[in-house]
Design a protein around this motif. Structure first.
Motif, PDB file in Angstrom:
ATOM      1  N   ALA A  85       0.834  -1.207   0.000  1.00 23.38           N
ATOM      2  CA  ALA A  85       0.000   0.000   0.000  1.00 23.38           C
ATOM      3  C   ALA A  85       0.868   1.256   0.000  1.00 23.38           C
ATOM      4  CB  ALA A  85      -0.942  -0.005   1.205  1.00 23.38           C
ATOM      5  N   GLU A  86       1.952   1.218   0.757  1.00 24.63           N
ATOM      6  CA  GLU A  86       2.864   2.366   0.781  1.00 24.63           C
ATOM      7  C   GLU A  86       3.548   2.548  -0.572  1.00 24.63           C
ATOM      8  OE1 GLU A  86       5.155   5.663   1.979  1.00 24.63           O
ATOM      9  OE2 GLU A  86       3.238   4.840   2.641  1.00 24.63           O
ATOM     10  N   LEU A  87       3.933   1.442  -1.190  1.00 24.35           N
ATOM     11  CA  LEU A  87       4.538   1.533  -2.527  1.00 24.35           C
ATOM     12  C   LEU A  87       3.536   2.086  -3.540  1.00 24.35           C
ATOM     13  CD1 LEU A  87       6.556  -1.800  -2.579  1.00 24.35           C
ATOM     14  CD2 LEU A  87       7.507   0.520  -2.526  1.00 24.35           C
ATOM     15  N   SER A  88       2.301   1.655  -3.432  1.00 22.23           N
ATOM     16  CA  SER A  88       1.252   2.168  -4.332  1.00 22.23           C
ATOM     17  C   SER A  88       1.050   3.663  -4.127  1.00 22.23           C
ATOM     18  CB  SER A  88      -0.067   1.434  -4.099  1.00 22.23           C
ATOM     19  OG  SER A  88       0.027   0.110  -4.537  1.00 22.23           O
ATOM     20  N   ARG A  89       1.060   4.086  -2.873  1.00 18.57           N
ATOM     21  CA  ARG A  89       0.897   5.509  -2.573  1.00 18.57           C
ATOM     22  C   ARG A  89       2.009   6.335  -3.211  1.00 18.57           C
ATOM     23  NH1 ARG A  89       2.895   9.329   0.344  1.00 18.57           N
ATOM     24  NH2 ARG A  89       4.454   8.060   1.398  1.00 18.57           N
ATOM     25  N   ARG A  90       3.197   5.779  -3.235  1.00 19.68           N
ATOM     26  CA  ARG A  90       4.349   6.494  -3.784  1.00 19.68           C
ATOM     27  C   ARG A  90       4.444   6.423  -5.301  1.00 19.68           C
ATOM     28  NH1 ARG A  90       9.444   4.765   0.013  1.00 19.68           N
ATOM     29  NH2 ARG A  90       8.533   5.360   2.005  1.00 19.68           N
ATOM     30  N   HIS A  91       3.751   5.463  -5.910  1.00 23.11           N
ATOM     31  CA  HIS A  91       3.861   5.259  -7.357  1.00 23.11           C
ATOM     32  C   HIS A  91       3.508   6.535  -8.118  1.00 23.11           C
ATOM     33  CE1 HIS A  91       4.094   3.031 -11.065  1.00 23.11           C
ATOM     34  NE2 HIS A  91       2.963   3.589 -11.436  1.00 23.11           N
ATOM     35  N   THR A  93       5.296   9.188  -8.139  1.00 22.76           N
ATOM     36  CA  THR A  93       5.943  10.327  -7.506  1.00 22.76           C
ATOM     37  C   THR A  93       7.441  10.205  -7.733  1.00 22.76           C
ATOM     38  OG1 THR A  93       4.255  10.355  -5.777  1.00 22.76           O
ATOM     39  CG2 THR A  93       6.289  11.537  -5.309  1.00 22.76           C
ATOM     40  N   SER A  94       8.040  11.277  -8.137  1.00 22.07           N
ATOM     41  CA  SER A  94       9.491  11.278  -8.305  1.00 22.07           C
ATOM     42  C   SER A  94      10.157  10.900  -6.992  1.00 22.07           C
ATOM     43  CB  SER A  94       9.947  12.680  -8.733  1.00 22.07           C
ATOM     44  OG  SER A  94      11.305  12.888  -8.449  1.00 22.07           O
ATOM     45  N   GLY A  95      11.189  10.084  -7.078  1.00 23.69           N
ATOM     46  CA  GLY A  95      11.947   9.736  -5.889  1.00 23.69           C
ATOM     47  C   GLY A  95      12.531  10.962  -5.202  1.00 23.69           C
ATOM     48  N   LEU A  96      12.925  11.925  -5.983  1.00 21.43           N
ATOM     49  CA  LEU A  96      13.466  13.167  -5.408  1.00 21.43           C
ATOM     50  C   LEU A  96      12.380  13.936  -4.664  1.00 21.43           C
ATOM     51  CD1 LEU A  96      15.753  14.310  -8.356  1.00 21.43           C
ATOM     52  CD2 LEU A  96      16.449  13.219  -6.223  1.00 21.43           C
ATOM     53  N   ASP A  97      11.189  14.002  -5.264  1.00 22.81           N
ATOM     54  CA  ASP A  97      10.068  14.701  -4.605  1.00 22.81           C
ATOM     55  C   ASP A  97       9.648  13.958  -3.348  1.00 22.81           C
ATOM     56  OD1 ASP A  97      10.066  16.599  -6.608  1.00 22.81           O
ATOM     57  OD2 ASP A  97       8.394  15.676  -7.710  1.00 22.81           O
ATOM     58  N   GLU A  98       9.619  12.630  -3.425  1.00 23.04           N
ATOM     59  CA  GLU A  98       9.206  11.829  -2.269  1.00 23.04           C
ATOM     60  C   GLU A  98      10.173  12.025  -1.113  1.00 23.04           C
ATOM     61  OE1 GLU A  98       8.572   8.968   0.628  1.00 23.04           O
ATOM     62  OE2 GLU A  98      10.373   8.845  -0.610  1.00 23.04           O
ATOM     63  N   LYS A  99      11.469  12.013  -1.385  1.00 25.41           N
ATOM     64  CA  LYS A  99      12.473  12.238  -0.342  1.00 25.41           C
ATOM     65  C   LYS A  99      12.346  13.633   0.267  1.00 25.41           C
ATOM     66  CE  LYS A  99      15.407   8.681  -0.279  1.00 25.41           C
ATOM     67  NZ  LYS A  99      15.517   7.832   0.878  1.00 25.41           N
ATOM     68  N   ALA A 100      12.085  14.618  -0.578  1.00 25.20           N
ATOM     69  CA  ALA A 100      11.970  15.997  -0.104  1.00 25.20           C
ATOM     70  C   ALA A 100      10.757  16.181   0.798  1.00 25.20           C
ATOM     71  CB  ALA A 100      11.897  16.961  -1.283  1.00 25.20           C
ATOM     72  N   SER A 101       9.725  15.343   0.625  1.00 26.67           N
ATOM     73  CA  SER A 101       8.501  15.495   1.429  1.00 26.67           C
ATOM     74  C   SER A 101       8.637  14.901   2.822  1.00 26.67           C
ATOM     75  CB  SER A 101       7.327  14.848   0.704  1.00 26.67           C
ATOM     76  OG  SER A 101       7.425  13.437   0.736  1.00 26.67           O
ATOM     77  N   ARG A 102       9.713  14.198   3.084  1.00 20.75           N
ATOM     78  CA  ARG A 102       9.887  13.580   4.420  1.00 20.75           C
ATOM     79  C   ARG A 102      10.447  14.556   5.421  1.00 20.75           C
ATOM     80  NH1 ARG A 102      12.457   7.670   3.343  1.00 20.75           N
ATOM     81  NH2 ARG A 102      11.295   7.190   1.503  1.00 20.75           N
TER      82      ARG A 102
END
Length: 102
Positions: A85-91, A93-102
């Motif tokens: 489910a977490e992987l689906s939520r991230r699908h 989304t750019s890895g760079l954007d995802e990292k920046a949102s943490r």
């Protein structure tokens, strides 16, 4: 059913098994911390094989690491479905954007 789902189901079924007859039950009986330690050991072994470049050994160590990752997660009641489910939520989304949102 995928092999990963089969593995996850087997780990879940072993939660109540006798630690004398099941390696998974034995790991789980030692608690989440020991499960995490074992995952760390297996992850390091996979890293070593990745650096060495032995594809066959890396494949075997990666399988061990996946197994121990799922055991560690099961010890904290995190299921493969939760991870998916977490992987689906991230699908998407750019890895760079995802990292920046943490």
């Amino acid at each position: 059913m995928t092999p990963l789902q089969q593995l996850s189901d087997t780990i879940e079924a072993r939660k109540g098994a006798d630690p004398e007859t099941s390696w998974t039950a034995r790991l789980l009986s030692k608690g989440p911390e020991k499960c995490a330690e074992k995952f760390g050991e297996e992850a390091v072994e996979a890293i070593i094989e990745a650096v060495k470049g032995d594809r066959e050994k890396l494949t075997a160590e990666a399988a061990d690491a996946l197994y121990h990752l799922l055991v560690m997660c099961a010890a904290r009641d995190v299921s493969l479905a939760d991870i998916e489910a977490e992987l689906s939520r991230r699908h998407g989304t750019s890895g760079l954007d995802e990292k920046a949102s943490r």
